[in-house]
Design a protein around this motif. Structure first.
Motif, PDB file in Angstrom:
ATOM      1  N   ASP A 202     -19.094  20.704  81.177  1.00  0.00           N
ATOM      2  CA  ASP A 202     -19.973  20.655  80.010  1.00  0.00           C
ATOM      3  C   ASP A 202     -19.195  20.221  78.780  1.00  0.00           C
ATOM      4  OD1 ASP A 202     -22.127  23.477  80.723  1.00  0.00           O
ATOM      5  OD2 ASP A 202     -22.119  21.399  81.391  1.00  0.00           O
ATOM      6  N   VAL A 203     -17.985  20.753  78.704  1.00  0.00           N
ATOM      7  CA  VAL A 203     -17.164  20.397  77.561  1.00  0.00           C
ATOM      8  C   VAL A 203     -16.872  18.904  77.584  1.00  0.00           C
ATOM      9  CG1 VAL A 203     -14.916  20.671  76.514  1.00  0.00           C
ATOM     10  CG2 VAL A 203     -16.186  22.651  77.294  1.00  0.00           C
ATOM     11  N   ASN A 204     -16.529  18.398  78.784  1.00  0.00           N
ATOM     12  CA  ASN A 204     -16.296  16.957  78.890  1.00  0.00           C
ATOM     13  C   ASN A 204     -17.515  16.167  78.443  1.00  0.00           C
ATOM     14  OD1 ASN A 204     -13.674  16.707  79.769  1.00  0.00           O
ATOM     15  ND2 ASN A 204     -14.228  17.250  81.872  1.00  0.00           N
ATOM     16  N   ALA A 205     -18.656  16.599  78.913  1.00  0.00           N
ATOM     17  CA  ALA A 205     -19.899  15.903  78.551  1.00  0.00           C
ATOM     18  C   ALA A 205     -20.109  15.980  77.044  1.00  0.00           C
ATOM     19  CB  ALA A 205     -21.082  16.501  79.298  1.00  0.00           C
ATOM     20  N   ASP A 206     -19.862  17.162  76.484  1.00  0.00           N
ATOM     21  CA  ASP A 206     -20.040  17.312  75.040  1.00  0.00           C
ATOM     22  C   ASP A 206     -19.092  16.415  74.261  1.00  0.00           C
ATOM     23  OD1 ASP A 206     -22.066  19.033  75.290  1.00  0.00           O
ATOM     24  OD2 ASP A 206     -20.885  20.852  74.958  1.00  0.00           O
ATOM     25  N   PHE A 207     -17.860  16.342  74.758  1.00  0.00           N
ATOM     26  CA  PHE A 207     -16.909  15.465  74.083  1.00  0.00           C
ATOM     27  C   PHE A 207     -17.369  14.021  74.152  1.00  0.00           C
ATOM     28  CE2 PHE A 207     -13.167  18.552  74.391  1.00  0.00           C
ATOM     29  CZ  PHE A 207     -13.244  18.834  73.050  1.00  0.00           C
ATOM     30  N   ILE A 208     -17.869  13.640  75.317  1.00  0.00           N
ATOM     31  CA  ILE A 208     -18.341  12.253  75.453  1.00  0.00           C
ATOM     32  C   ILE A 208     -19.495  11.997  74.498  1.00  0.00           C
ATOM     33  CG2 ILE A 208     -19.520  10.671  77.034  1.00  0.00           C
ATOM     34  CD1 ILE A 208     -17.649  11.625  79.226  1.00  0.00           C
ATOM     35  N   LYS A 209     -20.399  12.957  74.405  1.00  0.00           N
ATOM     36  CA  LYS A 209     -21.520  12.795  73.462  1.00  0.00           C
ATOM     37  C   LYS A 209     -21.016  12.577  72.043  1.00  0.00           C
ATOM     38  CE  LYS A 209     -24.700  15.745  76.018  1.00  0.00           C
ATOM     39  NZ  LYS A 209     -25.271  17.097  76.073  1.00  0.00           N
ATOM     40  N   GLU A 210     -20.059  13.433  71.666  1.00  0.00           N
ATOM     41  CA  GLU A 210     -19.535  13.306  70.304  1.00  0.00           C
ATOM     42  C   GLU A 210     -18.866  11.963  70.088  1.00  0.00           C
ATOM     43  OE1 GLU A 210     -17.007  16.570  69.159  1.00  0.00           O
ATOM     44  OE2 GLU A 210     -18.569  17.969  69.800  1.00  0.00           O
ATOM     45  N   THR A 211     -18.145  11.523  71.114  1.00  0.00           N
ATOM     46  CA  THR A 211     -17.427  10.254  70.970  1.00  0.00           C
ATOM     47  C   THR A 211     -18.390   9.081  70.879  1.00  0.00           C
ATOM     48  OG1 THR A 211     -15.879  11.267  72.463  1.00  0.00           O
ATOM     49  CG2 THR A 211     -15.432   9.024  71.813  1.00  0.00           C
ATOM     50  N   LEU A 212     -19.428   9.124  71.706  1.00  0.00           N
ATOM     51  CA  LEU A 212     -20.404   8.035  71.666  1.00  0.00           C
ATOM     52  C   LEU A 212     -21.011   7.944  70.277  1.00  0.00           C
ATOM     53  CD1 LEU A 212     -22.243   8.462  75.081  1.00  0.00           C
ATOM     54  CD2 LEU A 212     -20.602   6.691  74.434  1.00  0.00           C
ATOM     55  N   PHE A 213     -21.217   9.114  69.671  1.00  0.00           N
ATOM     56  CA  PHE A 213     -21.818   9.098  68.340  1.00  0.00           C
ATOM     57  C   PHE A 213     -20.828   8.548  67.314  1.00  0.00           C
ATOM     58  CE2 PHE A 213     -23.472  11.000  64.380  1.00  0.00           C
ATOM     59  CZ  PHE A 213     -24.712  10.379  64.405  1.00  0.00           C
ATOM     60  N   SER A 214     -19.552   8.971  67.426  1.00  0.00           N
ATOM     61  CA  SER A 214     -18.645   8.499  66.382  1.00  0.00           C
ATOM     62  C   SER A 214     -18.249   7.039  66.582  1.00  0.00           C
ATOM     63  CB  SER A 214     -17.419   9.402  66.230  1.00  0.00           C
ATOM     64  OG  SER A 214     -16.800   9.565  67.459  1.00  0.00           O
ATOM     65  N   PHE A 215     -18.176   6.580  67.839  1.00  0.00           N
ATOM     66  CA  PHE A 215     -17.812   5.171  68.038  1.00  0.00           C
ATOM     67  C   PHE A 215     -19.006   4.232  67.847  1.00  0.00           C
ATOM     68  CE2 PHE A 215     -13.938   6.244  70.760  1.00  0.00           C
ATOM     69  CZ  PHE A 215     -13.053   5.794  69.805  1.00  0.00           C
ATOM     70  N   ARG A 216     -20.152   4.612  68.409  1.00  0.00           N
ATOM     71  CA  ARG A 216     -21.269   3.676  68.448  1.00  0.00           C
ATOM     72  C   ARG A 216     -22.553   4.234  67.833  1.00  0.00           C
ATOM     73  NH1 ARG A 216     -19.604  -0.989  68.010  1.00  0.00           N
ATOM     74  NH2 ARG A 216     -18.655  -2.012  69.779  1.00  0.00           N
ATOM     75  N   ASN A 217     -22.452   5.413  67.228  1.00  0.00           N
ATOM     76  CA  ASN A 217     -23.622   6.032  66.631  1.00  0.00           C
ATOM     77  C   ASN A 217     -24.732   6.292  67.651  1.00  0.00           C
ATOM     78  OD1 ASN A 217     -23.981   6.963  63.975  1.00  0.00           O
ATOM     79  ND2 ASN A 217     -25.805   5.679  63.830  1.00  0.00           N
ATOM     80  N   PHE A 218     -24.329   6.441  68.912  1.00  0.00           N
ATOM     81  CA  PHE A 218     -25.294   6.723  69.972  1.00  0.00           C
ATOM     82  C   PHE A 218     -25.482   8.231  70.028  1.00  0.00           C
ATOM     83  CE2 PHE A 218     -26.510   7.772  74.281  1.00  0.00           C
ATOM     84  CZ  PHE A 218     -27.413   6.768  74.629  1.00  0.00           C
ATOM     85  N   ALA A 219     -26.692   8.709  69.751  1.00  0.00           N
ATOM     86  CA  ALA A 219     -26.931  10.148  69.710  1.00  0.00           C
ATOM     87  C   ALA A 219     -27.745  10.582  70.922  1.00  0.00           C
ATOM     88  CB  ALA A 219     -27.644  10.528  68.424  1.00  0.00           C
ATOM     89  N   VAL A 220     -27.161  11.433  71.753  1.00  0.00           N
ATOM     90  CA  VAL A 220     -27.878  11.944  72.924  1.00  0.00           C
ATOM     91  C   VAL A 220     -28.960  12.904  72.453  1.00  0.00           C
ATOM     92  CG1 VAL A 220     -27.661  13.237  75.067  1.00  0.00           C
ATOM     93  CG2 VAL A 220     -25.860  11.636  74.385  1.00  0.00           C
ATOM     94  N   SER A 221     -30.169  12.690  72.935  1.00  0.00           N
ATOM     95  CA  SER A 221     -31.313  13.511  72.532  1.00  0.00           C
ATOM     96  C   SER A 221     -32.333  13.459  73.659  1.00  0.00           C
ATOM     97  CB  SER A 221     -31.939  12.934  71.263  1.00  0.00           C
ATOM     98  OG  SER A 221     -32.573  11.711  71.586  1.00  0.00           O
ATOM     99  N   LYS A 222     -33.500  14.047  73.417  1.00  0.00           N
ATOM    100  CA  LYS A 222     -34.558  14.010  74.416  1.00  0.00           C
ATOM    101  C   LYS A 222     -34.911  12.568  74.804  1.00  0.00           C
ATOM    102  CE  LYS A 222     -36.958  18.282  73.306  1.00  0.00           C
ATOM    103  NZ  LYS A 222     -38.035  18.839  72.492  1.00  0.00           N
ATOM    104  N   VAL A 223     -34.686  11.651  73.883  1.00  0.00           N
ATOM    105  CA  VAL A 223     -35.040  10.254  74.131  1.00  0.00           C
ATOM    106  C   VAL A 223     -34.213   9.663  75.280  1.00  0.00           C
ATOM    107  CG1 VAL A 223     -34.966   7.930  73.089  1.00  0.00           C
ATOM    108  CG2 VAL A 223     -35.872   9.862  71.779  1.00  0.00           C
ATOM    109  N   ASN A 224     -32.955  10.122  75.394  1.00  0.00           N
ATOM    110  CA  ASN A 224     -32.075   9.468  76.362  1.00  0.00           C
ATOM    111  C   ASN A 224     -31.245  10.415  77.214  1.00  0.00           C
ATOM    112  OD1 ASN A 224     -30.115  10.397  74.535  1.00  0.00           O
ATOM    113  ND2 ASN A 224     -30.264   8.518  73.337  1.00  0.00           N
TER     114      ASN A 224
END
Lengths: 445, 154, 145
Positions: A202-224
Motif C-alpha cells: 500500500d505504501v508503494n502504491a501511495d508513493f506512486i500516486k504521490e509521484t504521479l501527481f508531482s511529476f505529471r499532475n495525475f491525481a488518482v481518484s474515483k475517476v481512474n
C-alpha cells in the motif's frame, strides 16, 4: 567601549528582545541534504556519521531498506531516506560509498543514507516553526518543524516518530529488517497492523500516486482508481520489489503510458470515428452545444466537428474547446495538415491551400478555441455533448469534483459524455454505454 | 477567451506603448487569473460590446501612471491630476481601439465603450469570478498589467 | 514631446498656422479627453495657430461654435463623447454653417463612424495616437481647400 555597549543594548531593547531569543542556542542538529533540499536531525539522535557501501541485500524488505551493514560488530539496517521519502536519488554502483547518518533511537541503531551531510548547526528552539503544509514532500507527521539559519530553511525531521519501534518489540538482530518493513506503513495510509507485507505494498502504491501527481499532475481518484489498481499490479509483476518506485519523470511516463486514450494529439482514425458514431445515442436538437475541456492542440475538436457534421448535416454544432496550455491551444485555430495519414472522413471537410490541407470554413466556424482554465468559472451554455478525454485525471482531486459537478450542472438531459478510455464517471446519474476503447455516458432523466 | 483575441491585444499594447513612450517595452509571460483582482493603484477600464461582452483593464502603480503620463505629455506631472488621469485613459483607449481594429480585420465585431479610470489604495475589482488574460508589460516607467476579460455572447 | 521642429530653423519658413493674409487660423478643439485636447493645442500653437476655444463634449462644442462664428476657421472634433457625440455635433454645426471646416479625431476601430462623419460633411479625419506631422498635414490640407 562603554558607549558601544550601551548602544548595543538599546538596539536590542528596540528590537523587542527578539535578538536575544535568536542568540540563544539550545538545539543542535546535524544538517544534510536530500534532493537539493536541506534537512536537519536532532544531534541527540545522531550517534555518528560515516561513509559506507557494499550493504548486504535483504530479500523481501521494503524498497527503502538498502540492506544491512556491519558497523564494528553491530549489524544495523541501512535505510535510504531518499527512497523512503520518494525523492530522486542518484544511483550509485553497489560498492560506491554513501553518506550515512548513524541514528540511535531508543535502544536501536539505524544507518540512514542521505545525499550530503553538511554540518552541525546550533539554533534556538523558539525559532523552530511548526511544519507548513507546503512542505508536502514528506508526510507532515514526521516533521518536527522548520528553522531558518543563515538564509536557508531546514526541515527538521522527527526521527523518533519516523523510526519508532513498534510498541515494546525487542529488536533482535535478525528481526531488524523485518521490523523496518513493519514500521514503514506509518507513512501513508494506516492498515491492518498484522499484515506487514500487504501494508508495505500500500505504501508503494501511495508513493506512486504521490509521484504521479508531482511529476505529471495525475491525481488518482474515483475517476481512474480502477485503472490505477490494474496498472499497479501489472507494474509490480514487471519490476523487482526493490524497484517499484518511480524515481524520475521518464518512469512516471512509463507508468502512465497505457493510460492515454487513442489518438491523443492526432486526428481520429476512420475506425475510431465509426466506433464512436456507432454507439453514440442520437442527438435530437438542431443546434448542438459541445464542451471540449482540455482539447490540447485541438485535434480531437476537429475530429468531433467532422463526426457531428457527418452524422447531423442539418444541425448547427458549436464546440467550445478549451485548454490552459497557451502554447498548445494557440496553434489550434490555424492548423495545417499534410495529406498523408488523414482519413477520407476528414479530407471531405478540408480544402487545400498553398501550405497544405486546412479544414473548411464551416468546420472552423463551428469551433471556439479558448485559452481557459477549467478550474475557473466555466461560462458554457447547456451542453448536449461533453468531450473530456484524459483531462479530469490531470486535475487535483478537489478540482475533479468541481469539474464533474459542472458537467452535471452545465448539461442537458440526455447529454453525452465522452471520457478518456480509462476514466469512469463516478456520478451515478450518468449511465454507461459500453464500447471498445471508449468510455461513454449518457445523462439519465 | 478565444485564442484569436489574444494576439491583437498583445500586439497593440506593444505597438502603442512603443510609439507613445518611445522606450524599451518588454512583454512578460501571459497567464490566466480568476476571481476578484486587487488593483495596483490606478486602473483604466475600457468596455467591450458587440459579438462579445467584456472589458480591458489597465492596471499600474500610481508612480508608474505618473511617469507614463509625464512622458506622454512631455512635462513632469507632480500629481495624479485630471490631466494625468486623462492621459492614462487615452493610453488605454488607444491600445484597446487598435486591438479592436485588428479584430475587425479578422472578422470579429467589437465595439468600445468610453474608458473610465479609478484610483485609490487597496482597490479590488470584483467581477463575479470572470477569468481574465493577463498581459504584463514592462515599460521602463514601471509595470503595466493589461487584464483582458472577454466572453462570447452565448 | 519636444522635437527639433519646436525650434526655429535657419531657413525661415512661414508658420503653417498663418493664413495668406498673415493672420493666424482660428481653431476650436472639441474633445472630452483633456490629454488629447492639450496635445492638439500644443501642436497647433507651435505652428502659430490660434486656439480660440475648447469644449469637452459635442453640445458644448456646438454652442461654442455658434458663439465664435464667424471668427472660427476650423474645428477638431472627437467622435466618442458624453452628452452629444461628435457625429451629431458635426451634423448640427453643418446645419448651422454649411461651410464649416470640421476635422474628426478618432481612435482606431471607429472606421464606420469615420465614414459616416465624412458623408455628413467632415473635411478629413486623424486617427490616434496623434503625432505632430500627421496632425499638421491633415489640418493644412483642409485649410488649403
Amino acid at each position: 567601549m562603554s558607549t558601544q555597549t550601551a548602544e548595543k543594548n538599546s538596539l536590542e531593547q528596540l528590537s523587542n528582545g527578539k535578538k536575544d531569543k535568536a542568540d540563544k542556542i539550545d538545539f543542535k542538529m546535524v544538517s544534510f541534504s536530500l534532493a537539493g533540499k536541506e534537512y536537519g536531525i536532532d544531534i541527540m539522535n545522531v550517534k555518528e556519521i560515516a561513509k559506507a557501501g557494499n550493504f548486504t541485500y535483504v530479500p523481501n524488505a521494503a524498497p527503502f531498506v538498502r540492506g544491512v551493514y556491519n558497523l564494528r560488530g553491530d549489524i544495523i539496517s541501512i535505510i535510504d531516506l531518499r527512497t523512503m521519502f520518494h525523492l530522486p536519488a542518484e544511483r550509485k554502483s553497489d560498492d560506491a560509498l554513501e553518506s550515512l547518518l548513524i541514528l540511535k533511537i531508543g535502544e536501536q541503531a539505524f544507518g540512514v543514507i542521505v545525499d550530503n551531510i553538511d554540518k552541525v548547526i546550533g539554533v534556538s528552539k523558539e525559532g523552530i516553526q511548526p511544519p507548513h503544509p507546503i512542505f508536502g514532500d514528506i508526510n507532515i507527521k514526521y516533521i518536527k518543524g522548520i528553522i531558518e539559519n543563515q538564509n536557508k530553511l531546514y526541515i527538521i525531521l522527527n526521527v523518533e516518530k519516523l523510526f519508532a519501534p513498534k510498541e515494546e518489540e525487542k529488536p533482535g538482530r535478525t528481526d531488524l529488517v523485518k521490523e523496518a518493513s513493519v514500521k514503514m506503513p506509518k507513512i501513508g495510509l494506516g492498515g491492518p497492523a498484522d499484515d506487514a507485507l500487504e501494508r508495505s505494498m500500500d505504501v508503494n502504491a501511495d508513493f506512486i500516486k504521490e509521484t504521479l501527481f508531482s511529476f505529471r499532475n495525475f491525481a488518482v481518484s474515483k475517476v481512474n482508481i480502477n485503472w490505477f489498481n490494474r496498472r499497479y499490479n501489472e507494474w509490480k509483476a514487471q519490476r523487482k520489489p526493490t524497484d517499484l518506485q518511480l524515481r524520475e519523470l521518464a518512469e512516471a511516463d512509463a507508468f502512465l503510458e497505457p493510460f492515454y486514450s487513442p489518438f491523443t494529439g492526432a486526428l481520429w482514425s476512420a475506425e475510431y470515428m465509426s466506433a464512436l458514431g456507432g454507439i453514440m445515442p442520437a442527438i435530437a436538437t438542431k443546434s448542438i452545444n459541445v464542451w471540449n475541456p482540455g482539447c490540447g492542440k485541438g485535434y480531437e475538436s476537429y475530429s468531433l466537428a467532422v463526426l457531428l457534421k457527418k452524422m447531423y448535416p442539418e444541425a448547427r454544432a458549436k464546440i467550445w474547446a478549451n485548454d490552459s496550455d497557451l502554447l498548445a491551444i494557440s496553434m489550434a485555430p490555424n492548423m495545417v495538415f499534410g495529406a498523408e495519414g488523414i482519413s477520407q472522413d476528414h479530407l471531405d471537410f478540408m480544402i487545400k491551400n498553398r501550405n497544405g490541407f486546412v479544414f473548411n470554413q464551416a468546420i472552423r466556424d463551428s469551433i471556439y478555441f479558448e485559452f481557459h482554465d477549467v478550474i475557473n468559472n466555466n461560462p458554457i451554455p447547456p451542453a448536449d455533448l461533453i468531450l473530456c478525454r484524459d483531462t479530469l485525471s490531470f486535475l487535483s482531486a478537489g478540482n475533479q469534483t468541481k469539474l464533474l459537478t459542472d458537467f452535471n450542472e452545465k448539461s442537458r438531459q440526455g447529454c453525452i459524455l465522452i471520457l478518456g478510455k480509462n476514466e469512469v464517471m463516478p456520478l451515478d446519474n450518468w449511465r454507461r454505454i459500453e464500447g471498445p476503447s471508449l468510455s461513454l455516458y449518457v445523462k439519465a432523466d | 477567451m478565444r485564442v484569436e483575441y489574444i494576439n491583437p491585444f498583445v500586439e497593440s499594447a506593444f505597438n502603442v506603448m512603443k510609439e507613445v513612450l518611445q522606450g524599451d517595452i518588454k512583454r512578460g509571460e501571459l497567464y490566466l487569473k480568476a476571481t476578484s483582482m486587487p488593483v495596483m493603484g490606478v486602473a483604466a477600464i475600457v468596455g467591450l460590446a458587440g459579438d462579445v461582452e467584456g472589458r480591458v483593464l489597465f492596471d499600474m502603480e500610481k508612480v508608474t501612471a505618473l511617469r507614463i503620463a509625464s512622458a506622454m505629455n512631455g512635462e513632469e506631472l507632480k500629481s495624479l491630476d485630471d490631466l494625468a488621469k486623462a492621459t492614462i485613459t487615452e493610453l488605454a483607449n488607444m491600445i484597446t481601439a487598435q486591438a479592436v481594429t485588428k479584430l475587425h480585420e479578422l472578422g470579429f465585431r467589437f465595439d468600445l465603450t468610453p474608458p473610465a479610470i479609478f484610483t485609490g489604495d487597496n482597490m479590488e475589482i470584483s467581477n463575479q469570478n470572470v477569468e481574465a488574460l493577463i498581459v504584463p508589460m514592462e515599460t521602463g516607467h514601471g509595470k503595466v498589467e493589461i487584464n483582458v476579460a472577454i466572453r462570447e455572447r452565448a | 514631446m519636444k522635437t527639433k521642429e519646436d525650434f526655429p530653423s535657419i531657413n525661415e519658413r512661414k508658420p503653417e498656422g498663418l493664413s495668406p493674409e498673415g493672420t493666424p487660423f482660428r481653431v476650436l478643439i472639441v474633445d472630452d479627453s483633456m490629454f488629447v485636447a492639450k496635445q492638439i493645442a500644443q501642436i497647433l500653437g507651435s505652428e502659430g495657430y490660434d486656439v480660440v476655444g475648447q469644449a469637452a463634449d459635442g453640445l458644448q462644442g456646438l454652442e461654442r461654435y455658434k458663439e465664435l462664428y464667424p471668427n472660427v476657421d476650423l474645428v477638431t472634433m472627437d467622435i466618442t463623447m458624453p452628452n452629444m457625440d461628435g457625429i451629431t455635433a458635426l451634423q448640427k454645426i453643418i446645419e448651422f454653417d454649411k461651410n464649416a471646416k470640421v476635422i474628426m479625431i478618432s481612435a482606431l476601430g471607429k472606421q464606420d463612424l469615420v465614414k459616416q462623419a465624412l458623408l455628413t460633411g467632415a473635411k478629413n479625419y486623424i486617427v490616434k495616437p496623434l503625432d505632430r506631422k500627421k496632425v499638421l498635414e491633415r489640418i493644412s490640407q483642409v485649410l488649403k481647400k
